[in-house]
Design an enzyme around this catalytic site. Sequence first.
Site, PDB file in Angstrom:
ATOM      1  N   PHE A 190     114.841  -0.106  61.402  1.00 11.52           N
ATOM      2  CA  PHE A 190     115.352  -0.193  60.029  1.00 11.52           C
ATOM      3  C   PHE A 190     114.296  -0.646  59.038  1.00 11.52           C
ATOM      4  CE2 PHE A 190     118.890  -1.305  62.987  1.00 11.52           C
ATOM      5  CZ  PHE A 190     119.553  -0.090  62.909  1.00 11.52           C
ATOM      6  N   GLU A 213     108.192  -1.751  60.906  1.00  9.45           N
ATOM      7  CA  GLU A 213     107.156  -0.877  60.340  1.00  9.45           C
ATOM      8  C   GLU A 213     105.822  -1.630  60.350  1.00  9.45           C
ATOM      9  OE1 GLU A 213     108.046   1.170  56.636  1.00  9.45           O
ATOM     10  OE2 GLU A 213     105.934   1.419  56.194  1.00  9.45           O
ATOM     11  N   ARG A 264     108.308   1.719  45.099  1.00 12.53           N
ATOM     12  CA  ARG A 264     109.473   2.586  45.309  1.00 12.53           C
ATOM     13  C   ARG A 264     110.657   2.139  44.445  1.00 12.53           C
ATOM     14  NH1 ARG A 264     111.079   6.920  48.583  1.00 12.53           N
ATOM     15  NH2 ARG A 264     109.294   7.057  49.961  1.00 12.53           N
ATOM     16  N   ARG A 288     115.137   0.035  55.303  1.00 15.24           N
ATOM     17  CA  ARG A 288     115.814   1.287  54.933  1.00 15.24           C
ATOM     18  C   ARG A 288     116.068   1.400  53.414  1.00 15.24           C
ATOM     19  NH1 ARG A 288     120.762   3.195  58.834  1.00 15.24           N
ATOM     20  NH2 ARG A 288     120.546   5.433  58.580  1.00 15.24           N
ATOM     21  N   PHE A 300     113.598   0.838  51.173  1.00 16.26           N
ATOM     22  CA  PHE A 300     112.252   0.393  50.795  1.00 16.26           C
ATOM     23  C   PHE A 300     112.119   0.120  49.296  1.00 16.26           C
ATOM     24  CE2 PHE A 300     107.495   1.054  50.875  1.00 16.26           C
ATOM     25  CZ  PHE A 300     107.195   0.317  52.005  1.00 16.26           C
ATOM     26  N   THR A 353     105.134   7.036  49.582  1.00 13.06           N
ATOM     27  CA  THR A 353     104.619   7.049  48.204  1.00 13.06           C
ATOM     28  C   THR A 353     103.092   6.965  48.200  1.00 13.06           C
ATOM     29  OG1 THR A 353     104.927   4.668  48.022  1.00 13.06           O
ATOM     30  CG2 THR A 353     106.730   6.077  47.277  1.00 13.06           C
ATOM     31  N   ALA A 372     110.012   5.910  56.080  1.00 10.02           N
ATOM     32  CA  ALA A 372     110.097   6.711  54.858  1.00 10.02           C
ATOM     33  C   ALA A 372     110.943   7.978  55.040  1.00 10.02           C
ATOM     34  CB  ALA A 372     108.700   7.054  54.335  1.00 10.02           C
ATOM     35  N   GLU A 410     117.050   7.382  55.305  1.00 10.60           N
ATOM     36  CA  GLU A 410     117.327   6.327  54.334  1.00 10.60           C
ATOM     37  C   GLU A 410     118.387   6.664  53.282  1.00 10.60           C
ATOM     38  OE1 GLU A 410     112.992   6.163  53.726  1.00 10.60           O
ATOM     39  OE2 GLU A 410     113.296   4.013  53.584  1.00 10.60           O
TER      40      GLU A 410
HETATM   41  N1  LUZ Z   1     106.863   2.831  54.086  1.00 14.65           N
HETATM   42  C1  LUZ Z   1     105.737   3.041  53.400  1.00 14.65           C
HETATM   43  C2  LUZ Z   1     108.026   3.317  53.671  1.00 14.65           C
HETATM   44  O1  LUZ Z   1     104.696   2.541  53.805  1.00 14.65           O
HETATM   45  N2  LUZ Z   1     105.768   3.794  52.299  1.00 14.65           N
HETATM   46  C3  LUZ Z   1     106.892   4.333  51.811  1.00 14.65           C
HETATM   47  O2  LUZ Z   1     106.875   5.004  50.804  1.00 14.65           O
HETATM   48  C4  LUZ Z   1     108.085   4.074  52.518  1.00 14.65           C
HETATM   49  N3  LUZ Z   1     109.241   4.540  52.071  1.00 14.65           N
HETATM   50  C5  LUZ Z   1     110.342   4.271  52.733  1.00 14.65           C
HETATM   51  C6  LUZ Z   1     110.274   3.513  53.884  1.00 14.65           C
HETATM   52  N4  LUZ Z   1     109.138   3.047  54.352  1.00 14.65           N
HETATM   53 MO1  MOS Z   2     111.283   2.245  56.778  1.00 16.38          MO
HETATM   54  S1  MOS Z   2     112.120   1.092  55.369  1.00 16.38           S
HETATM   55  O1  MOS Z   2     111.480   3.806  56.553  1.00 16.38           O
HETATM   56  O2  MOS Z   2     110.384   1.561  57.915  1.00 16.38           O
END
Ligand code: LUZ
Ligand code: MOS
Length: 761
Positions: free
Chosen positions: A233, A237, A315, A347, A349, A445, A514, A718
Amino acid sequence: MRSSSQQASATGKNLDAPFHVNGTSCYLDDLPELAGTIYAKVLGSPIAHGRIQSIDYQAASELTGVVRIISYQDIPGENQIGGIIADEPLLAEEIVDFQGQPILLILAESEAIAEVALEQVDIAIEPLPVIIDPREAYQKGHLLSGSRSFQLGDTDTAFEGCEYIFEGTAETGGQEHVYLEPQGAYAIPTERKGLFIYSSTQGPTAVQRTVARILGTSMSYVEVDVNRIGGGFGGKEDQASPWAAMAALGAFLTQKPVKCLLDRKDDLTMTGKRNPYTSDYKIGLDKDFNIVAYEATYYQNGGAAADLSPAILERTLFHGTNSYFVPNVRMTAHSCRTNIAPNTAFRGFGGPQGMFVIEAAIHHASRALGVDPAEIQRKNMLKNGVEFPYGQIVEDCEAVPCWDQAVDQYQLSHLQSEIATYNSTNDFSKKGLALMPICFGISFTNTQMNQARALVHIYSDGSIGVSTGAVEMGQGVNTKMVQIAAQEFGVSLDRIKLETTNTTRVANTSPSAASATADLNGKALKDACQQIRARLFTIIREVVAVEDSVEVMILDEKIWVGENQVDMTWEQLIQTALSKRVSLSAKGHYATPRIHFDKTVEKGHPFAYHVYGTAILISTVDCLRGTYSFDAVKIIHDFGTSMNRAIDLGQIEGGLVQGMGWITTEELMHRPDGILLSNTLANYKIPDIYAVPKEIEVEFLPTDGSDLAIYKSKAVGEPPLMYGIGAYFSIANAVLAFNPKAKLNYRAPFTPEEVLMALYG
Ligand code: LUZ
Ligand code: MOS
């Protein structure tokens, strides 16, 4: 060649499902452990801000079964885990900036011994002032990164010409990820100071990079492997990396296998969450309720270190106007440094946080003007040809089609009259209805991150091994990858073996995030398959002696040349290729075309495409107690051409309920001194089966979908979370049916306590 196998699999189940059900799916803690494995526990700061005066771990390290206690001084490389900005140590040095910040790594023969040792550490920390409020942090100049501003048109002039102007404040709380599997890693030393690391991460390359930096070694000596993870979620990341670095550090220093798996309480205390936001808005409308101008200032609570907050901030700006076109916009966002655990991806972001604010502004305006919010929402929908505040021109816009289909198909006026009747015949129970449109941009992004690779081997028996950079976290990406390989080769799904995500097979991966994982990795996989397929087709043409122009295809394991089926099985084809010494392996690559963004002017074309949808949310509020439930959520969603309806529906349902939880009952609470109060699942309320709407209807908007989506099947991870934002306004409308003068503060979560206050406020 696509049709038959795609249709067969378009309704197919998640291939993992039977193994999840019978308990044989393998997560980190299911791995067999090597003899001599050591267990790591992390000592976190007991207070939220302070100066470490002394640490005495002599007694603790002499306990039987304690192998070693590690401080920042033992780190062979750089004591730094910051991804975007280098502002976060792995182990604290002189200062601690949040409760739970790792200070010492304790290695022992069992977790129980490590825990006993942890109790024996004597630590003295002089407290320093604590800030948890982002507005206070902003005032004092505590920022994590540069502030950003997006502009379109000229708001100053536009507000002068507005008939109506409304200003206010809106707030959304943080959100704990509550992935079922907590953070963890298992690191095994290999020869010549190399390491093999199993990690529960969305970003194997992020782990590899962080570990190499901490150990002062090169990335080539660090191999990271992920089979699947029990939910992410966004929480894994970037924030899986420190725990992998802990295990790696222990393994490197002791040359023994080290496992570091957080228990739930440590995970809740030590890791960051969705960024809370507090924001100011100003909305201006003309006499026909067109939104002419919109201004917003967002104060993001970033926590004690930047982590991904600067990207999340961006974002928020990208989604600040949700699915509306506003000709004059000025939005400014500040990332504020506070003394709570560094907040991170979750989720959406930052998108949901920005979207809540404009929905609050519209609700505020409609209430003051005595019109249905839906009237203002519908009137100001995006349409093709207009410009987003970041310069991208709206194309293939599905905002109005989704909205109008929701209104027609779910008979909005009928629903509204049923609710009016209910409300006029019930004194202490009221129903509310809200529409929630969404528009979410697909692509990282950060343009550079929009690339992926895949590796495919066909073995001599005709079976196929597939590796990509995608991490399976329950979202079903592995099933989609298997579908793609099967479809490209025209063979059955059982021929495909999806391998673990491993940095030596697929390097320099972007995290699975993302919503772009299936698109990026799927397109790279398609490229690899097509390279091999082209070689196979050449062989087929040679065997049947036809020219290059004759069409060849493999469909349902049958080989066709023109109109004729060739008398050759898939296995025979592969054998022929081997006998002709043709390579049956390929590496695929994909980089999203067209996208770009220039931060110096904050304009560009950052997204491959957008996903749209509209939800109707109906709630019932108990006006004596402030409690509520949801009768129904009815959604029209823009899937493009879904390549797997079962999986995509699962994402919609899960995302919706997760978003509703964020907006309604999930309440993170810190004491003024920065101690986390909501530190267990007993005092942090996530949705349970009773919180799920009694009815969830999801209808597929009939559209083609974008070519930049894999098989035109649009990203689905997302976007549905943001339908949950409508829960606030659905409840708010029920509250207003009870008390038309109710004071709404546009503050989520709208917990039953807050609802009760609003009912009688
Ligand atoms: N992670 C990221 C993300 O590093 N860049 C993004 O634009 C993004 N968008 C949604 C979820 N994680
Ligand atoms: Mo995500 S918020 O797409 O790790």
